[in-house]
Design a protein around this motif. Structure first.
Motif, PDB file in Angstrom:
ATOM      1  N   GLY A 171       0.856  -1.314  -0.005  1.00  0.00           N
ATOM      2  CA  GLY A 171      -0.012   0.086   0.136  1.00  0.00           C
ATOM      3  C   GLY A 171       0.744   1.278  -0.135  1.00  0.00           C
ATOM      4  N   TYR A 172       2.111   1.001  -0.418  1.00  0.00           N
ATOM      5  CA  TYR A 172       2.963   2.262  -0.278  1.00  0.00           C
ATOM      6  C   TYR A 172       2.513   3.214  -1.537  1.00  0.00           C
ATOM      7  N   VAL A 181      -1.792  -6.051   2.880  1.00  0.00           N
ATOM      8  CA  VAL A 181      -0.825  -5.326   3.823  1.00  0.00           C
ATOM      9  C   VAL A 181      -0.311  -5.951   5.003  1.00  0.00           C
ATOM     10  N   ARG A 190       2.677   2.969   9.617  1.00  0.00           N
ATOM     11  CA  ARG A 190       2.835   2.787   8.251  1.00  0.00           C
ATOM     12  C   ARG A 190       1.666   1.588   7.717  1.00  0.00           C
ATOM     13  N   GLU A 200      -0.987   2.599   4.971  1.00  0.00           N
ATOM     14  CA  GLU A 200      -1.063   1.991   3.774  1.00  0.00           C
ATOM     15  C   GLU A 200      -2.388   1.169   3.352  1.00  0.00           C
TER      16      GLU A 200
END
Length: 261
Positions: free
Chosen positions: A117-118, A139, A163, A167
């Motif tokens: 999901g970057y 993710v 993070r 994402e």
């Protein structure tokens, strides 16, 4: 009635848990569909389960297409989702559209799943959904990144957890209809599930997700190695071995086939 992506979102709103299992051929998909499974995922885990590779990385798009066609032919109700394999979507959004388009066009599957999901992956998901391709995100532990992350639990630190949360939010905002949360702490999966309005499907992510997925060979006790979060409901390795041993014995002792004269 066939399951749709819109129905999955309604089920989340209603608090109705979603059942997901992997499938790799016609016979298995028929059984799982008849048993009432909501989503059949033709996961790239078939690289290990069906093709005997040590990781998911070697499986090709052509192999995924081949198995997804077989699965789709066995399904009447479940939503069929196909994993995009390693290096079939990471190079560019155009490559992802081409690969995902082939899946929908050639197999009859209703959606694809991809990992990560970057920011660039979220942009790819946005472009896929913009052209009408339903996308399930993924993710946490992402097996296609095994050489970078290994198979250890992800999201154990505050920074890692934040993070992964961001994402998941990015994938929802990009248009994903559901997100797999793999091997992350229970409290993190609960935060993500409460934060986004699309279903979360957990695998080794605790009881707070909107649904659960396992690899079917693990559920059936066919795997020679079980992940720590899997639960075998029957030992088919033993059942099959005993059946084959009995058949072999009867053949060698000339008890099969029976003499009907």
């Amino acid at each position: 009635m066939a399951v749709t992506t819109q129905q999955l979102i309604q089920w989340k709103q209603q608090g109705r848990p979603i059942v997901v299992l992997t499938a790799w051929d016609y016979a298995i998909s028929q059984l799982l569909d008849a048993a009432g499974v909501d989503i059949l995922l033709v996961g790239d885990s078939l690289a290990m389960v069906t093709l005997g590779y040590p990781t998911t990385l070697p499986v090709t798009l052509e192999e995924m297409l081949h198995h997804t066609k077989a699965v789709r032919r066995g399904v009447k109700r479940a939503l069929v989702v196909c994993d995009l394999p390693f290096l079939s979507y990471q190079e560019s959004p155009q490559q992802a559209i081409h690969s995902a388009g082939r899946v929908l066009k050639e197999t009859g599957a209703q959606a694809v799943k991809l990992e990560g999901g970057y920011p660039k992956m979220a942009q790819t998901v946005a472009q896929l959904t913009a052209v009408g391709i339903p996308v399930m995100g993924h993710v946490g532990l992402t097996p296609q990144s095994v050489h970078q992350l290994g198979y250890r639990q992800q999201g154990k630190t505050a920074d890692e957890g934040e993070r992964i949360l961001q994402e998941a939010i990015a994938l929802y905002e990009a248009g994903a209809f559901a997100i797999v949360l793999e091997h992350i702490p229970d409290d993190l999966s609960m935060r993500i599930t409460g934060k986004i309005p699309i279903p979360t499907i957990g695998i080794g992510a605790g009881p707070h997700c909107d649904g659960q997925v396992l690899v079917t060979s693990d559920v059936l006790g066919l795997s020679d190695r079980m992940p720590p979060f899997a639960k075998p409901y029957v030992n088919l390795r033993q059942v099959i071995t005993q059946a084959v041993e009995e058949f072999s014995r009867e053949v060698r002792e000339r008890q099969f086939p029976e003499d009907v004269n």
